[in-house]
Scaffold this active site. Structure first.
Site, PDB file in Angstrom:
ATOM      1  N   GLY A 136       0.834  -1.190   0.000  1.00  0.00           N
ATOM      2  CA  GLY A 136       0.000   0.000   0.000  1.00  0.00           C
ATOM      3  C   GLY A 136       0.872   1.244   0.000  1.00  0.00           C
ATOM      4  O   GLY A 136       2.081   1.170   0.260  1.00  0.00           O
ATOM      5  N   CYS A 151       5.279  -6.088   1.626  1.00  0.00           N
ATOM      6  CA  CYS A 151       5.568  -4.658   1.561  1.00  0.00           C
ATOM      7  C   CYS A 151       4.917  -3.926   2.730  1.00  0.00           C
ATOM      8  O   CYS A 151       5.299  -4.140   3.875  1.00  0.00           O
ATOM      9  CB  CYS A 151       5.141  -4.099   0.205  1.00  0.00           C
ATOM     10  SG  CYS A 151       5.784  -2.436  -0.122  1.00  0.00           S
ATOM     11  N   TYR A 152       3.920  -3.065   2.494  1.00  0.00           N
ATOM     12  CA  TYR A 152       3.269  -2.375   3.611  1.00  0.00           C
ATOM     13  C   TYR A 152       2.677  -3.372   4.592  1.00  0.00           C
ATOM     14  O   TYR A 152       2.755  -3.176   5.814  1.00  0.00           O
ATOM     15  CB  TYR A 152       2.172  -1.444   3.097  1.00  0.00           C
ATOM     16  CG  TYR A 152       1.474  -0.690   4.213  1.00  0.00           C
ATOM     17  CD1 TYR A 152       1.991   0.524   4.669  1.00  0.00           C
ATOM     18  CD2 TYR A 152       0.330  -1.193   4.816  1.00  0.00           C
ATOM     19  CE1 TYR A 152       1.372   1.209   5.713  1.00  0.00           C
ATOM     20  CE2 TYR A 152      -0.286  -0.513   5.854  1.00  0.00           C
ATOM     21  CZ  TYR A 152       0.237   0.680   6.299  1.00  0.00           C
ATOM     22  OH  TYR A 152      -0.364   1.355   7.340  1.00  0.00           O
ATOM     23  N   HIS A 198       7.810  -7.436  -3.534  1.00  0.00           N
ATOM     24  CA  HIS A 198       6.534  -7.833  -4.138  1.00  0.00           C
ATOM     25  C   HIS A 198       6.720  -9.160  -4.886  1.00  0.00           C
ATOM     26  O   HIS A 198       7.096  -9.163  -6.064  1.00  0.00           O
ATOM     27  CB  HIS A 198       6.033  -6.756  -5.103  1.00  0.00           C
ATOM     28  CG  HIS A 198       5.539  -5.522  -4.432  1.00  0.00           C
ATOM     29  ND1 HIS A 198       4.253  -5.385  -3.959  1.00  0.00           N
ATOM     30  CD2 HIS A 198       6.181  -4.359  -4.126  1.00  0.00           C
ATOM     31  CE1 HIS A 198       4.109  -4.195  -3.406  1.00  0.00           C
ATOM     32  NE2 HIS A 198       5.262  -3.554  -3.491  1.00  0.00           N
ATOM     33  N   GLU A 207       4.488 -11.010  -6.052  1.00  0.00           N
ATOM     34  CA  GLU A 207       3.458 -11.175  -7.076  1.00  0.00           C
ATOM     35  C   GLU A 207       3.861 -10.579  -8.420  1.00  0.00           C
ATOM     36  O   GLU A 207       3.240 -10.870  -9.454  1.00  0.00           O
ATOM     37  CB  GLU A 207       2.143 -10.545  -6.609  1.00  0.00           C
ATOM     38  CG  GLU A 207       2.108  -9.020  -6.575  1.00  0.00           C
ATOM     39  CD  GLU A 207       2.689  -8.415  -5.307  1.00  0.00           C
ATOM     40  OE1 GLU A 207       2.453  -7.215  -5.056  1.00  0.00           O
ATOM     41  OE2 GLU A 207       3.381  -9.131  -4.555  1.00  0.00           O
ATOM     42  N   SER A 254     -24.635 -13.050 -25.243  1.00  0.00           N
ATOM     43  CA  SER A 254     -24.125 -12.030 -26.158  1.00  0.00           C
ATOM     44  C   SER A 254     -23.250 -12.620 -27.243  1.00  0.00           C
ATOM     45  O   SER A 254     -22.942 -11.946 -28.226  1.00  0.00           O
ATOM     46  CB  SER A 254     -23.300 -10.995 -25.373  1.00  0.00           C
ATOM     47  OG  SER A 254     -22.087 -11.568 -24.918  1.00  0.00           O
ATOM     48  N   GLY A 255     -22.811 -13.875 -27.061  1.00  0.00           N
ATOM     49  CA  GLY A 255     -21.877 -14.479 -27.995  1.00  0.00           C
ATOM     50  C   GLY A 255     -20.444 -14.322 -27.558  1.00  0.00           C
ATOM     51  O   GLY A 255     -19.537 -14.905 -28.153  1.00  0.00           O
ATOM     52  N   GLY A 256     -20.229 -13.523 -26.499  1.00  0.00           N
ATOM     53  CA  GLY A 256     -18.891 -13.343 -25.966  1.00  0.00           C
ATOM     54  C   GLY A 256     -18.494 -14.494 -25.056  1.00  0.00           C
ATOM     55  O   GLY A 256     -19.276 -15.408 -24.779  1.00  0.00           O
ATOM     56  N   VAL A 257     -17.265 -14.437 -24.572  1.00  0.00           N
ATOM     57  CA  VAL A 257     -16.719 -15.515 -23.747  1.00  0.00           C
ATOM     58  C   VAL A 257     -17.534 -15.697 -22.472  1.00  0.00           C
ATOM     59  O   VAL A 257     -17.940 -16.814 -22.117  1.00  0.00           O
ATOM     60  CB  VAL A 257     -15.247 -15.219 -23.382  1.00  0.00           C
ATOM     61  CG1 VAL A 257     -14.672 -16.345 -22.533  1.00  0.00           C
ATOM     62  CG2 VAL A 257     -14.415 -14.996 -24.627  1.00  0.00           C
ATOM     63  N   ASP A 258     -17.803 -14.602 -21.766  1.00  0.00           N
ATOM     64  CA  ASP A 258     -18.393 -14.689 -20.434  1.00  0.00           C
ATOM     65  C   ASP A 258     -19.793 -15.284 -20.459  1.00  0.00           C
ATOM     66  O   ASP A 258     -20.088 -16.246 -19.740  1.00  0.00           O
ATOM     67  CB  ASP A 258     -18.422 -13.303 -19.778  1.00  0.00           C
ATOM     68  CG  ASP A 258     -17.073 -12.616 -19.812  1.00  0.00           C
ATOM     69  OD1 ASP A 258     -16.052 -13.334 -19.874  1.00  0.00           O
ATOM     70  OD2 ASP A 258     -17.030 -11.372 -19.786  1.00  0.00           O
ATOM     71  N   SER A 259     -20.676 -14.697 -21.264  1.00  0.00           N
ATOM     72  CA  SER A 259     -22.057 -15.191 -21.284  1.00  0.00           C
ATOM     73  C   SER A 259     -22.128 -16.599 -21.866  1.00  0.00           C
ATOM     74  O   SER A 259     -22.958 -17.414 -21.442  1.00  0.00           O
ATOM     75  CB  SER A 259     -22.967 -14.232 -22.068  1.00  0.00           C
ATOM     76  OG  SER A 259     -22.618 -14.184 -23.435  1.00  0.00           O
ATOM     77  N   SER A 260     -21.249 -16.910 -22.822  1.00  0.00           N
ATOM     78  CA  SER A 260     -21.265 -18.249 -23.427  1.00  0.00           C
ATOM     79  C   SER A 260     -20.855 -19.317 -22.426  1.00  0.00           C
ATOM     80  O   SER A 260     -21.477 -20.384 -22.337  1.00  0.00           O
ATOM     81  CB  SER A 260     -20.335 -18.289 -24.640  1.00  0.00           C
ATOM     82  OG  SER A 260     -20.781 -17.416 -25.659  1.00  0.00           O
ATOM     83  N   LYS A 304     -10.897 -13.434 -16.185  1.00  0.00           N
ATOM     84  CA  LYS A 304     -11.175 -13.809 -17.570  1.00  0.00           C
ATOM     85  C   LYS A 304     -10.434 -15.077 -18.001  1.00  0.00           C
ATOM     86  O   LYS A 304     -11.023 -15.959 -18.637  1.00  0.00           O
ATOM     87  CB  LYS A 304     -10.805 -12.657 -18.508  1.00  0.00           C
ATOM     88  CG  LYS A 304     -10.999 -12.943 -19.996  1.00  0.00           C
ATOM     89  CD  LYS A 304     -12.458 -12.961 -20.390  1.00  0.00           C
ATOM     90  CE  LYS A 304     -13.004 -11.545 -20.472  1.00  0.00           C
ATOM     91  NZ  LYS A 304     -14.369 -11.507 -21.029  1.00  0.00           N
TER      92      LYS A 304
END
Length: 530
Positions: free
Chosen positions: A65, A92-93, A179, A181, A233-239, A385
């Site tokens: 932070g 870190c913080y 860090h 990560e 919608s045809g996108g990745v998420d909704s499919s 994603k």
């Protein structure tokens, strides 16, 4: 049907909680934990110890932070956290706050460390076992730990950090000044995995297959024998969300594709050709172009447009639900549930978590109307994603959809800066099609996360076309590279490809006389302009 509180199936795994102290890397920590096949969630530092423990965490990570532990009003760590028996890693913080809370000394050395920093390992312990005695890490701090708390073993030092890492393995408490990560920390992922696997005793068992099994059970428990519709919608998420719900409840699901007029070229055909052909899902296509254009008329504020689009989506789904009930006749019941492909970044950016900043309302989170007539089923709500893509592949969703570049639910409506009109949509649709065509032709689809094409509809620029003065619109290309949309960098596309895209757009798209390139990372900018 009365309006109800939005609900979604929760993952059954005990989470590793990432406590966010305002770090730009909090989401990245959560991602790295998940890459180690361990489930993680982000929570704000304002949560009490009791509230954190109520989630039954398997471990806790305190993020970095921007504050100094001695600054007025700086976030602090309740010492009671370290008496709860839960393994803790401070970064870190979080490392400094941990040291201070447990009686160690933190002070300014006058020697700040930013970027690549060499550390010397003086005792491997649990945390640094198997890593080199001298290693490059990524640091960003002014304060340093001068004395470790009683009972802690010092593991590493650096020029500006007398104590750069420590641990009390008996109490399962660990910390590093750098860090881990960040990819620039050469052995960072190994350090995180040492904490997770050996320090906390966790198993790497959070896999796409387990996610599917958990969510199928949760969806069945939530839905029962009720009918469900999914906004496809045809996108990745909704499919992927639709495929997951179909696996859970089969023919109880009807997918609804709302053609809101804000789509790119060929979107409807792609849904019918690819997803329906692969899954056999029942699909209803609604032509709602007039509904959306009428509702958006006269509006230019981005948040207002998002909320209008979210509201009209729901109204369209309500109409579709009535149609599904009518088609089913006496054999069917009411449609009680709506499936949405909401992801974790959607929730975070919409201020959906306590302590989270509201960056923008995603149409399926902050844009939902108050009088929502459905319970929500959101099986991807805790996923990033790339995790959604992995689940989709495990479910057998066609690669042409799983690998598709992200496209926002509000569509081109948030890629027109200004009022959305039919004429402006046609201009943007044509420019977008050219950009996509040339990127595919150049073999660059796998090199970019996505390339939003933006129309600055309320901006005019002078140009020369056909030996005459023009006063046209600029088009913005926004190619970005990212893992999960929480952070992103602009993609360095070849100049010759940019030249072809620019030339084609200015030659082939009316009222456009200038193409510009957005070279801003996220942060400070978001991927979409609105």
């Amino acid at each position: 049907m009365a309006a109800v509180t939005s609900t979604s199936p929760e993952h059954v795994a005990r989470p590793v909680l990432v406590v966010d102290f305002g770090a730009q890397y909090a989401q990245l920590i959560a991602r790295r934990v998940r890459e180690a096949k361990v489930y993680s969630e982000i929570v704000p530092h304002t949560w009490s110890v009791e509230k954190m423990l109520a989630k039954d965490p398997a471990a806790i990570i305190l993020s970095g932070g921007p504050s100094s532990v001695y600054a007025a009003g700086a976030p602090f760590v309740d010492p009671a956290l370290f008496e709860a028996g839960v393994p803790v890693l401070g970064i870190c913080y979080g490392f400094q706050a941990m040291a201070k809370a447990l009686g160690g000394d933190v002070a300014q050395t006058g020697q700040r460390e930013y970027g690549g920093t060499e550390v010397e390992v003086c005792a491997a312990g649990v945390l640094l076992a198997g890593t080199p005695e001298n290693q490059t890490t990524w640091m960003s701090h002014g304060d340093s730990v001068h004395r470790a708390p009683d009972g802690f073993e010092v593991l590493a030092t650096s020029a500006g950090s007398p104590v750069a890492a420590f641990e009390d393995s008996a109490r399962r408490l660990f910390g590093v000044q750098w860090h881990p990560e960040v990819k620039h920390s050469a052995h960072g992922q190994a350090v995180l995995e040492k904490f997770l696997y050996e320090g906390a005793g966790l198993a790497p068992d959070w896999t796409p297959g387990n996610v599917i099994a958990d969510q199928v059970d949760a969806i069945r428990a939530q839905v029962g024998d009720a009918r469900v519709i999914c906004g496809l919608s045809g996108g990745v998420d909704s499919s992927v969300a639709a495929a997951l719900v179909q696996k859970a409840v089969g023919d109880q699901l009807t997918c609804v594709f709302v053609d809101h007029g804000l789509l790119r070229q060929g979107e409807v055909e792609q849904v019918e050709r690819d997803f329906v052909a692969a899954t056999g899902v029942r699909l209803v296509v609604l032509d709602e172009k007039e509904r959306f254009l009428t509702a958006l008329a006269g509006h230019t504020d981005p948040e207002t447009k998002r909320k209008i689009i979210g509201r009209e989506f729901i109204r369209a789904f309500e109409d579709a639900a009535r149609r599904v009930v009518e088609d089913a006749g006496e054999s069917g019941g009411e449609v009680k549930y709506l499936v949405q492909g909401t992801l974790y970044p959607d929730v975070v950016e919409s201020g959906g978590g306590e302590g989270a900043a509201n960056i923008k309302s995603h149409h399926n989170v902050g844009g939902l109307p108050d009088d929502l007539q459905f319970d929500l089923v959101e099986p991807l709500r805790t996923l990033f994603k790339d995790e959604v893509r992995a689940v989709g592949r495990e479910l057998g969703v066609p690669e042409v959809i799983v690998a598709r570049q992200p496209f926002p639910g509000p569509g081109l409506g948030i890629r027109i800066i200004g009022e959305v009109t039919a004429e402006r949509l046609e201009i943007l649709r044509a420019a977008d099609a050219i950009a996509r065509d040339e990127l595919t032709r150049a073999g660059l689809d796998d090199d970019i996360w996505q390339c939003p094409v933006v129309l600055l509809a309320d901006v005019r620029s002078v140009g020369v076309q056909g030996d005459g003065r023009t006063y046209g619109h600029p088009i913005v290309l926004r190619p970005v590279s990212s893992e999960d949309a929480m952070t992103a960098d602009w993609t360095r596309l070849p100049y010759d490809v940019l030249q072809v895209i620019s030339t084609r757009i200015t030659n082939e798209v009316r009222d456009v006389n200038r193409v510009v390139l957005d070279v801003t990372s996220k942060p400070p900018a978001t991927i979409e302009w609105e």
